[in-house]
Write a protein that holds these residues in place. Structure first.
Motif, PDB file in Angstrom:
ATOM      1  N   SER A   1      37.005  27.224  41.825  1.00 20.79           N
ATOM      2  CA  SER A   1      37.214  27.664  40.438  1.00 20.79           C
ATOM      3  C   SER A   1      38.470  28.516  40.248  1.00 20.79           C
ATOM      4  CB  SER A   1      36.000  28.472  39.963  1.00 20.79           C
ATOM      5  OG  SER A   1      35.932  29.724  40.645  1.00 20.79           O
ATOM      6  N   LEU A   2      39.161  28.889  41.333  1.00 19.06           N
ATOM      7  CA  LEU A   2      40.330  29.767  41.215  1.00 19.06           C
ATOM      8  C   LEU A   2      41.471  29.086  40.467  1.00 19.06           C
ATOM      9  CD1 LEU A   2      40.496  31.401  44.776  1.00 19.06           C
ATOM     10  CD2 LEU A   2      39.827  32.507  42.637  1.00 19.06           C
ATOM     11  N   HIS A   3      42.292  29.914  39.822  1.00 15.46           N
ATOM     12  CA  HIS A   3      43.480  29.431  39.135  1.00 15.46           C
ATOM     13  C   HIS A   3      44.669  30.323  39.474  1.00 15.46           C
ATOM     14  CE1 HIS A   3      40.338  27.545  36.644  1.00 15.46           C
ATOM     15  NE2 HIS A   3      41.238  26.604  36.434  1.00 15.46           N
ATOM     16  N   TYR A   4      45.832  29.708  39.500  1.00 18.78           N
ATOM     17  CA  TYR A   4      47.065  30.459  39.757  1.00 18.78           C
ATOM     18  C   TYR A   4      47.194  31.606  38.749  1.00 18.78           C
ATOM     19  CZ  TYR A   4      52.072  31.347  40.337  1.00 18.78           C
ATOM     20  OH  TYR A   4      53.284  31.929  40.570  1.00 18.78           O
ATOM     21  N   GLY A   5      47.426  32.812  39.267  1.00 19.42           N
ATOM     22  CA  GLY A   5      47.593  33.981  38.414  1.00 19.42           C
ATOM     23  C   GLY A   5      46.356  34.829  38.242  1.00 19.42           C
ATOM     24  N   ASP A   6      45.205  34.364  38.754  1.00 22.22           N
ATOM     25  CA  ASP A   6      43.978  35.163  38.651  1.00 22.22           C
ATOM     26  C   ASP A   6      44.153  36.513  39.336  1.00 22.22           C
ATOM     27  OD1 ASP A   6      42.623  33.203  37.287  1.00 22.22           O
ATOM     28  OD2 ASP A   6      41.415  32.525  38.998  1.00 22.22           O
ATOM     29  N   ARG A   7      43.523  37.522  38.757  1.00 22.82           N
ATOM     30  CA  ARG A   7      43.480  38.856  39.365  1.00 22.82           C
ATOM     31  C   ARG A   7      42.045  39.364  39.310  1.00 22.82           C
ATOM     32  NH1 ARG A   7      48.366  41.354  40.237  1.00 22.82           N
ATOM     33  NH2 ARG A   7      50.202  40.385  39.262  1.00 22.82           N
ATOM     34  N   PHE A   8      41.705  40.228  40.286  1.00 17.01           N
ATOM     35  CA  PHE A   8      40.364  40.785  40.351  1.00 17.01           C
ATOM     36  C   PHE A   8      40.447  42.285  40.617  1.00 17.01           C
ATOM     37  CE2 PHE A   8      40.202  36.360  41.751  1.00 17.01           C
ATOM     38  CZ  PHE A   8      39.222  35.850  40.908  1.00 17.01           C
ATOM     39  N   PRO A   9      39.469  43.054  40.153  1.00 17.44           N
ATOM     40  CA  PRO A   9      39.548  44.520  40.305  1.00 17.44           C
ATOM     41  C   PRO A   9      39.516  44.983  41.753  1.00 17.44           C
ATOM     42  CG  PRO A   9      37.405  43.834  39.425  1.00 17.44           C
ATOM     43  CD  PRO A   9      38.284  42.636  39.369  1.00 17.44           C
TER      44      PRO A   9
ATOM     45  N   MET B   1      41.176  43.619  44.241  1.00 16.54           N
ATOM     46  CA  MET B   1      42.401  43.219  44.946  1.00 16.54           C
ATOM     47  C   MET B   1      43.322  44.404  45.187  1.00 16.54           C
ATOM     48  SD  MET B   1      43.460  39.681  42.972  1.00 16.54           S
ATOM     49  CE  MET B   1      45.074  39.629  43.771  1.00 16.54           C
ATOM     50  N   SER B   2      44.101  44.343  46.281  1.00 14.33           N
ATOM     51  CA  SER B   2      45.150  45.346  46.504  1.00 14.33           C
ATOM     52  C   SER B   2      46.541  44.723  46.489  1.00 14.33           C
ATOM     53  CB  SER B   2      44.935  46.059  47.843  1.00 14.33           C
ATOM     54  OG  SER B   2      45.017  45.150  48.930  1.00 14.33           O
ATOM     55  N   SER B   3      46.638  43.402  46.623  1.00 19.17           N
ATOM     56  CA  SER B   3      47.935  42.742  46.647  1.00 19.17           C
ATOM     57  C   SER B   3      48.613  42.822  45.282  1.00 19.17           C
ATOM     58  CB  SER B   3      47.779  41.277  47.054  1.00 19.17           C
ATOM     59  OG  SER B   3      49.004  40.588  46.922  1.00 19.17           O
ATOM     60  N   LEU B   4      49.929  43.004  45.292  1.00 20.89           N
ATOM     61  CA  LEU B   4      50.698  42.995  44.052  1.00 20.89           C
ATOM     62  C   LEU B   4      50.805  41.589  43.477  1.00 20.89           C
ATOM     63  CD1 LEU B   4      53.629  45.388  45.058  1.00 20.89           C
ATOM     64  CD2 LEU B   4      51.619  45.926  43.672  1.00 20.89           C
ATOM     65  N   TYR B   5      50.637  40.582  44.330  1.00 25.26           N
ATOM     66  CA  TYR B   5      50.745  39.198  43.888  1.00 25.26           C
ATOM     67  C   TYR B   5      49.386  38.685  43.424  1.00 25.26           C
ATOM     68  CZ  TYR B   5      55.142  39.377  46.511  1.00 25.26           C
ATOM     69  OH  TYR B   5      56.375  39.725  46.983  1.00 25.26           O
ATOM     70  N   PRO B   6      49.340  37.909  42.356  1.00 25.62           N
ATOM     71  CA  PRO B   6      48.061  37.335  41.911  1.00 25.62           C
ATOM     72  C   PRO B   6      47.655  36.177  42.812  1.00 25.62           C
ATOM     73  CG  PRO B   6      49.831  36.503  40.553  1.00 25.62           C
ATOM     74  CD  PRO B   6      50.454  37.522  41.473  1.00 25.62           C
ATOM     75  N   VAL B   7      46.520  35.589  42.508  1.00 24.63           N
ATOM     76  CA  VAL B   7      46.022  34.430  43.244  1.00 24.63           C
ATOM     77  C   VAL B   7      47.035  33.285  43.164  1.00 24.63           C
ATOM     78  CG1 VAL B   7      44.280  32.588  43.081  1.00 24.63           C
ATOM     79  CG2 VAL B   7      43.580  35.004  43.054  1.00 24.63           C
ATOM     80  N   GLN B   8      47.231  32.592  44.278  1.00 26.80           N
ATOM     81  CA  GLN B   8      48.140  31.450  44.345  1.00 26.80           C
ATOM     82  C   GLN B   8      47.382  30.127  44.441  1.00 26.80           C
ATOM     83  OE1 GLN B   8      51.698  32.271  44.433  1.00 26.80           O
ATOM     84  NE2 GLN B   8      50.724  34.209  43.872  1.00 26.80           N
ATOM     85  N   TRP B   9      46.120  30.186  44.818  1.00 21.28           N
ATOM     86  CA  TRP B   9      45.297  28.986  45.035  1.00 21.28           C
ATOM     87  C   TRP B   9      44.925  28.331  43.710  1.00 21.28           C
ATOM     88  CZ3 TRP B   9      42.259  27.408  49.624  1.00 21.28           C
ATOM     89  CH2 TRP B   9      41.236  26.516  49.351  1.00 21.28           C
TER      90      TRP B   9
END
Length: 476
Positions: A137-145, A147-155
């Motif tokens: 269900s992931l999409h490029y640009g997803d963010r979650f509370p 997370m510590s990475s500065l980059y969003p989800v890439q998958w």
């Protein structure tokens, strides 16, 4: 410390190296008040962050000493925040790291034989199933509370495979995609390709879920992914799985790395395809050589003899995976030989390079750690990385150098005896059994807390509790 102890008379330093790895790993059992699981296994990189694939690989050696090392327990620090919405002070650095949860849990079960944990995991909480769907269900640009990475989800899933990136697939500055050295981590250039390991890892998870639960929906997921990999990602001319371009006609991008072995671990390759992949593993110009499984083939223009992190460096997680993938298709002699080369390289580095420790990543050409990414300091990978690098002095040493394959579910040990010196293991725990085995001049001495079966070549011995010997095919 109550852990397995290696016996190898011909090379006592190997015994010491294995003991050192256990000690180093014990120093990375960490606590975090308020975390879903504490204590937990720390990957040896950052105290306030955890990584999915580091933790999954650590589970694979924690299974040999589960009373000391919180291996599968550490996975709760991902399940509860990512799937159940539980708040945590531990930050998950990359939530779209390789989805290896089902594999880690299954491998743990194969040694411990803990049926209650398996039932709770797959039938009560359904964490492997839900994690599979989470990744779908992931999409490029997803963010979650969490997370510590500065980059969003890439998958992101597409009809032909999965978008990802170097940093997210775990192979940070990999040249997969045939990209120049300046493309690293989460560069948008990676959007041009679809990653074969993403499809293979999801196939591996689906296969394990289906085999454990009998859920035919996951059988269908597996079959779909297997067909996708074999139609689009398999290159018949080279006899290799490659990433493909994200846009039609989805040409294969011919950069060979150990990631090409994930489809074998998932069981999607035919015996003929597996044999052609094995040929790459024993080709000194590709993935063999002085140190097996460099992170890009030695004849690639991207190969860095000093390592360059994922541009030639030898990484224990992908090397271990490739060894196990070969075993899956019965290339056991090759797997044992490559594993022994890997362990001996780690051992030489431990003995010859200062500081004398276990490293994050190893040079593909010299007994030293590999260099890091482009313009990255320090110059070498991280020391004391137990961490996944303990897979060499612990797992590969037990399973391939010694040739001891324990099965806690069936209470059986299959011992591939291929050394003539005195060798064996003490305090090996599997399926409620604690056993010691030692080969010396044609005799096998066994001491065990519970009965188990011992397979040597094609013969199975029924070992009683207590002390016994096997000589000339007879138990006494």
């Amino acid at each position: 410390m109550n852990v397995p102890q290696i016996v190898f008379e011909a090379e006592p330093e190997l015994e010491k190296f294995s003991a050192f790895a256990w000690k180093c790993a014990a120093e990375h059992i960490s606590s975090c008040p308020g975390a879903p699981q504490s204590p937990y296994m720390d990957e040896a990189f950052a105290e306030d962050r955890i990584w999915i694939w580091d933790t999954c690989f650590m589970v694979l050696y924690c299974k040999y000493a589960p009373e000391i090392f919180p291996g599968v327990e550490s996975l709760r620090n991902f399940y509860l925040p990512m799937l159940d919405g539980v708040e945590t002070p531990l930050k998950i650095h990359i939530p779209d790291n390789p989805p290896l949860f089902a594999w880690a849990e299954w491998e743990n079960y194969r040694i411990t034989g803990d049926r209650e944990h398996l039932k709770e995991l797959f039938f009560q909480h359904r964490y492997p199933q839900r994690m599979f769907r989470f990744f779908e269900s992931l999409h490029y640009g997803d963010r979650f509370p969490y997370m510590s990475s500065l980059y969003p989800v890439q998958w992101q899933k597409t009809p032909f495979g999965y978008h990802w990136s170097g940093g997210r697939c775990g192979m940070d500055n990999t040249p997969r995609g045939d990209f120049p050295r300046t493309v690293i981590d989460n560069d948008p250039a990676y959007r041009k390709i679809l990653f074969l390991d993403a499809a293979a890892q999801q196939a591996l998870s689906a296969r394990i879920i289906w085999e454990v639960t009998g859920d035919t929906a996951f059988r269908q997921e597996y079959d779909t992914l297997a067909a996708l990999l074999n139609h689009y990602y398999w290159d018949e001319e080279d006899g290799c799985y490659y990433d493909i371009e994200a846009t039609a006609p989805h040409r294969r991008v011919k950069v060979m790395t150990p990631a090409s072995f994930w489809p074998l671990l998932a069981g999607v390759a035919s015996p003929e395809q597996a044999a052609r992949m094995a040929a790459h593993a024993e080709n000194a110009m590709e993935l063999d050589g002085p140190v097996p499984f460099p992170s890009v083939a030695r004849n690639s223009p991207h190969f860095d003899p000093a390592g360059g992190y994922w541009r030639g460096g030898v990484w224990l997680p992908t090397a271990y995976m490739a060894v196990k993938a070969l075993e899956q298709y019965q290339f056991t002699a090759l797997a044992d030989r490559l594993a022994e080369q890997l362990v001996r390289h780690q051992l030489r580095t431990w003995l010859e390079f200062s500081p004398h420790t276990v490293w994050e990543v190893y040079s593909p050409t010299r007994a030293e750690p590999a260099t890091c990414k482009y313009n990255c300091l320090p110059d070498h990978g991280k020391p004391d990385f137990c961490g996944w690098s303990a897979l060499g002095p612990i797992n590969l040493t037990i399973e391939n150098v010694l040739g001891i394959q324990a099965d806690g579910v069936s209470r059986m040990i299959h011992w591939r005896l291929h050394h003539t010196c005195r060798h064996g293991i003490r305090n090996l725990r599997f399926g409620g059994v604690t056993a010691s085995l030692e080969f010396d001049r044609g005799t096998i001495a066994v001491e065990t807390s519970e009965p188990f079966r011992l397979k040597i070549e094609d013969r199975i011995y029924h070992i009683p509790a207590g002390v016994c010997r096997i000589k000339e095919g007879k138990i006494s």
